[in-house]
Design a protein around this motif. Sequence first.
Motif, PDB file in Angstrom:
ATOM      1  N   CYS A   1       0.836  -1.206   0.000  1.00 41.54           N
ATOM      2  CA  CYS A   1       0.000   0.000   0.000  1.00 41.54           C
ATOM      3  C   CYS A   1       0.871   1.257   0.000  1.00 41.54           C
ATOM      4  O   CYS A   1       0.598   2.211  -0.734  1.00 41.54           O
ATOM      5  CB  CYS A   1      -0.913   0.025   1.219  1.00 41.54           C
ATOM      6  N   ARG A  28       3.976   1.641  -1.098  1.00 35.28           N
ATOM      7  CA  ARG A  28       4.614   1.813  -2.411  1.00 35.28           C
ATOM      8  C   ARG A  28       3.632   2.396  -3.421  1.00 35.28           C
ATOM      9  O   ARG A  28       3.985   3.272  -4.217  1.00 35.28           O
ATOM     10  CB  ARG A  28       5.151   0.481  -2.928  1.00 35.28           C
ATOM     11  N   THR A  29       2.391   1.931  -3.380  1.00 34.01           N
ATOM     12  CA  THR A  29       1.370   2.442  -4.294  1.00 34.01           C
ATOM     13  C   THR A  29       1.105   3.919  -4.027  1.00 34.01           C
ATOM     14  O   THR A  29       1.004   4.717  -4.959  1.00 34.01           O
ATOM     15  CB  THR A  29       0.068   1.629  -4.167  1.00 34.01           C
ATOM     16  N   LEU A  30       1.017   4.293  -2.757  1.00 26.70           N
ATOM     17  CA  LEU A  30       0.808   5.697  -2.423  1.00 26.70           C
ATOM     18  C   LEU A  30       1.979   6.555  -2.869  1.00 26.70           C
ATOM     19  O   LEU A  30       1.789   7.656  -3.377  1.00 26.70           O
ATOM     20  CB  LEU A  30       0.589   5.863  -0.919  1.00 26.70           C
ATOM     21  N   ARG A  31       3.176   6.076  -2.685  1.00 21.56           N
ATOM     22  CA  ARG A  31       4.361   6.841  -3.119  1.00 21.56           C
ATOM     23  C   ARG A  31       4.350   7.038  -4.627  1.00 21.56           C
ATOM     24  O   ARG A  31       4.663   8.110  -5.120  1.00 21.56           O
ATOM     25  CB  ARG A  31       5.639   6.120  -2.701  1.00 21.56           C
ATOM     26  N   ARG A  32       3.998   6.002  -5.349  1.00 19.13           N
ATOM     27  CA  ARG A  32       3.991   6.064  -6.804  1.00 19.13           C
ATOM     28  C   ARG A  32       2.880   6.972  -7.325  1.00 19.13           C
ATOM     29  O   ARG A  32       3.077   7.761  -8.239  1.00 19.13           O
ATOM     30  CB  ARG A  32       3.844   4.660  -7.379  1.00 19.13           C
ATOM     31  N   ASP A  33       1.701   6.874  -6.729  1.00 15.10           N
ATOM     32  CA  ASP A  33       0.527   7.585  -7.236  1.00 15.10           C
ATOM     33  C   ASP A  33       0.257   8.917  -6.541  1.00 15.10           C
ATOM     34  O   ASP A  33      -0.654   9.618  -6.927  1.00 15.10           O
ATOM     35  CB  ASP A  33      -0.717   6.690  -7.108  1.00 15.10           C
ATOM     36  N   GLY A  34       1.009   9.237  -5.512  1.00 15.17           N
ATOM     37  CA  GLY A  34       0.841  10.511  -4.816  1.00 15.17           C
ATOM     38  C   GLY A  34       0.298  10.347  -3.413  1.00 15.17           C
ATOM     39  O   GLY A  34      -0.672   9.635  -3.199  1.00 15.17           O
ATOM     40  N   ARG A  54      -5.904  10.951   0.448  1.00 11.61           N
ATOM     41  CA  ARG A  54      -5.664   9.852  -0.486  1.00 11.61           C
ATOM     42  C   ARG A  54      -5.944   8.537   0.204  1.00 11.61           C
ATOM     43  O   ARG A  54      -5.525   8.308   1.330  1.00 11.61           O
ATOM     44  CB  ARG A  54      -4.217   9.909  -0.973  1.00 11.61           C
ATOM     45  N   ILE A 112      -6.061   4.226  -0.460  1.00 10.73           N
ATOM     46  CA  ILE A 112      -5.697   3.104  -1.326  1.00 10.73           C
ATOM     47  C   ILE A 112      -6.223   1.828  -0.690  1.00 10.73           C
ATOM     48  O   ILE A 112      -6.147   1.657   0.521  1.00 10.73           O
ATOM     49  CB  ILE A 112      -4.175   3.036  -1.578  1.00 10.73           C
TER      50      ILE A 112
END
Length: 50
Positions: A23, A25-31, A36, A38
Amino acid sequence: MTDLVELAAAVLDADELPLFHTCLRTLRRDGMRAGRRIEIDGAVLTVYEG
């Protein structure tokens, strides 16, 4: 960010921690903006402004 990971390691079990990292990593990638949210495999991680 280090404090967040250390806190997660203190409260999550061995099965939950890899999902938390996914989760994150996804937040870092997508902002990582406030509000926010996820969801991955039923786990939800929300970023709050503090």
